[in-house]
Design an enzyme around this catalytic site. Structure first.
Site, mmCIF file in Angstrom:
data_model
loop_
_atom_site.group_PDB
_atom_site.id
_atom_site.type_symbol
_atom_site.label_atom_id
_atom_site.label_comp_id
_atom_site.label_asym_id
_atom_site.label_seq_id
_atom_site.Cartn_x
_atom_site.Cartn_y
_atom_site.Cartn_z
ATOM 1 N N LYS A 165 0.810 -1.231 0.000
ATOM 2 C CA LYS A 165 0.000 0.000 0.000
ATOM 3 C C LYS A 165 0.838 1.273 0.000
ATOM 4 O O LYS A 165 0.502 2.242 -0.687
ATOM 5 C CB LYS A 165 -0.982 -0.005 1.167
ATOM 6 N N ASP A 205 -10.641 1.578 1.989
ATOM 7 C CA ASP A 205 -10.708 0.802 3.236
ATOM 8 C C ASP A 205 -11.614 1.466 4.283
ATOM 9 O O ASP A 205 -12.382 0.794 4.968
ATOM 10 C CB ASP A 205 -9.305 0.630 3.844
HETATM 11 P P1 NDP Z 1 0.562 -2.945 7.390
HETATM 12 O O1 NDP Z 1 1.724 -3.812 7.047
HETATM 13 O O2 NDP Z 1 0.477 -1.585 6.807
HETATM 14 O O3 NDP Z 1 0.489 -2.791 8.989
HETATM 15 C C1 NDP Z 1 0.640 -3.900 9.819
HETATM 16 C C2 NDP Z 1 0.340 -3.518 11.260
HETATM 17 O O4 NDP Z 1 0.387 -4.710 12.051
HETATM 18 C C3 NDP Z 1 1.327 -2.548 11.876
HETATM 19 O O5 NDP Z 1 0.665 -1.737 12.810
HETATM 20 C C4 NDP Z 1 2.321 -3.500 12.573
HETATM 21 O O6 NDP Z 1 2.991 -2.911 13.658
HETATM 22 C C5 NDP Z 1 1.361 -4.544 13.098
HETATM 23 N N1 NDP Z 1 1.992 -5.843 13.342
HETATM 24 C C6 NDP Z 1 2.526 -6.694 12.428
HETATM 25 N N2 NDP Z 1 2.972 -7.810 13.025
HETATM 26 C C7 NDP Z 1 2.722 -7.671 14.359
HETATM 27 C C8 NDP Z 1 2.944 -8.482 15.500
HETATM 28 N N3 NDP Z 1 3.526 -9.690 15.397
HETATM 29 N N4 NDP Z 1 2.536 -8.020 16.690
HETATM 30 C C9 NDP Z 1 1.956 -6.814 16.812
HETATM 31 N N5 NDP Z 1 1.720 -5.976 15.764
HETATM 32 C C10 NDP Z 1 2.093 -6.412 14.557
HETATM 33 O O7 NDP Z 1 -0.734 -3.834 7.028
HETATM 34 P P2 NDP Z 1 -2.205 -3.308 6.671
HETATM 35 O O8 NDP Z 1 -2.506 -2.163 7.561
HETATM 36 O O9 NDP Z 1 -2.361 -3.154 5.222
HETATM 37 O O10 NDP Z 1 -3.103 -4.595 7.093
HETATM 38 C C11 NDP Z 1 -3.352 -4.875 8.450
HETATM 39 C C12 NDP Z 1 -4.397 -5.988 8.558
HETATM 40 O O11 NDP Z 1 -5.652 -5.541 8.056
HETATM 41 C C13 NDP Z 1 -4.066 -7.250 7.769
HETATM 42 O O12 NDP Z 1 -4.460 -8.359 8.532
HETATM 43 C C14 NDP Z 1 -4.915 -7.144 6.517
HETATM 44 O O13 NDP Z 1 -5.215 -8.409 5.965
HETATM 45 C C15 NDP Z 1 -6.156 -6.465 7.089
HETATM 46 N N6 NDP Z 1 -6.924 -5.709 6.098
HETATM 47 C C16 NDP Z 1 -8.224 -6.055 5.862
HETATM 48 C C17 NDP Z 1 -8.989 -5.342 4.966
HETATM 49 C C18 NDP Z 1 -10.410 -5.727 4.711
HETATM 50 O O14 NDP Z 1 -11.003 -5.200 3.770
HETATM 51 N N7 NDP Z 1 -11.009 -6.573 5.534
HETATM 52 C C19 NDP Z 1 -8.442 -4.202 4.213
HETATM 53 C C20 NDP Z 1 -7.073 -3.904 4.565
HETATM 54 C C21 NDP Z 1 -6.357 -4.648 5.462
HETATM 55 P P3 NDP Z 1 4.362 -2.062 13.455
HETATM 56 O O15 NDP Z 1 3.937 -0.701 12.980
HETATM 57 O O16 NDP Z 1 4.947 -2.059 14.793
HETATM 58 O O17 NDP Z 1 5.171 -2.814 12.427
#
Ligand code: NDP
Length: 276
Positions: A71, A107
């Site tokens: 993204k 989103d």
């Molecule tokens: P990003 O990669 O942009 O963000 C990921 C987030 O998850 C960050 O805040 C990251 O923290 C955190 N994170 C990752 N691993 C861990 C962990 N092990 N423990 C704690 N925090 C963690 O991803 P997106 O924002 O694009 O997507 C996030 C979720 O939303 C996904 O599961 C995706 O599938 C879902 N989604 C669903 C949609 C829908 O239409 N239903 C649409 C868009 C997304 P940090 O900043 O510290 O790295």
């Protein structure tokens, strides 16, 4: 530019992408209007994304969705962006505009429509948002527009929390790290899991006392990635525990409307996907 005789193509880019329901959802939307939509899933990592998107455009690609982990790259690749994409700093929908791409973020709308379907109004309520990535940002802006009493952002990377809290320009926004969640006071009406932790099978745990009695717990992910959070929510006594399938269908409907100028019905499609 695709040649005028080329059939317009659509796709979702991401990695992993094999699990994506988007091709099925867009085919079902197309069927509502008698349009045969050529929409595929294209597995692409960050290093190859720009090249893969350029090749897609040469082959007739006029519209694309992007998901994890693309993204931010999609945002940077766009020549122009909608006001809502600019505001939340995230792009999940690309539309060919001449020789360039225009970016949008659907989103937030998808999330809002699903909250409405679940009968939840965030006005005056206390909200706990886990995550500060691309999807969390779209959700956070949607939530502050609803004027909650408090939005507490919990994220591993402190700088991302601080940056999002600043960008929101909302008095009721606070932030903390996961290790501090146990020290939070009071109860929350809505807990949103917008982390991608569930995809790696991470176990989910929070103190149950953080939930208000009629709380809604919402995981943006679905399928196996949402399992641990939803199990915790039910165990902790949430009134409603929902995955993000409804959001997925509604954000796709918004993308479809951008590309085809027609808004599909989503309820029947959500029911059909749940029955599978
Ligand atoms: P990003 O990669 O942009 O963000 C990921 C987030 O998850 C960050 O805040 C990251 O923290 C955190 N994170 C990752 N691993 C861990 C962990 N092990 N423990 C704690 N925090 C963690 O991803 P997106 O924002 O694009 O997507 C996030 C979720 O939303 C996904 O599961 C995706 O599938 C879902 N989604 C669903 C949609 C829908 O239409 N239903 C649409 C868009 C997304 P940090 O900043 O510290 O790295």
């Amino acid at each position: 530019m695709p040649l005028p005789s080329m059939k317009p193509r659509y796709a979702v880019f991401g990695q992993p992408i094999a699990h994506s329901l988007s091709p099925r959802i867009h085919a079902m939307f197309g069927a509502q209007f008698g349009i045969e939509v050529d929409y595929r899933a294209i597995e692409t990592g960050r290093d190859e994304f720009a090249r893969a998107l350029a090749a897609f455009a040469r082959d007739g690609g006029v519209g694309a969705n992007v998901t994890l982990p693309l993204k931010a790259d999609a945002f940077a690749l766009c020549a122009t962006r909608s006001a809502r994409a600019q505001r939340c700093g995230s792009v999940n929908t690309l539309t060919r505009d001449g020789d360039a791409w225009r970016g949008d973020s659907t989103d937030g709308v998808g999330f809002l429509r699903d909250l409405e379907r679940l009968g939840f109004d965030a006005r005056g309520r206390r909200v706990l948002l886990l995550g500060a990535g691309g999807a969390a940002r779209a959700v956070a802006f949607t939530l502050v527009d609803a004027d909650p009493r408090e939005l507490m952002i919990v994220n591993r990377t402190r700088e991302r929390t601080a940056e999002l809290a600043r960008a929101l320009r909302f008095d009721g926004v606070f932030g903390c790290e996961p290790a501090q969640v146990g020290t939070l006071d009071g109860r929350y009406d809505l807990v949103v899991n917008a982390t991608s932790a569930g995809h790696a099978g991470a176990a989910f745990d929070l103190p149950a006392r953080l939930l208000e009695r009629d709380a809604l717990c919402y995981d943006l992910s679905y399928g196996h990635a949402a399992r641990s959070f939803l199990a915790w929510a039910r165990e902790a006594g949430a009134k409603t525990a929902s995955d993000g399938l409804g959001m997925l269908v509604d954000q796709a409907a918004e993308s479809f409307a951008i590309w085809h100028g027609r808004r599909p019905q989503t309820r029947a499609i959500l029911d059909a996907l749940r029955d599978c």
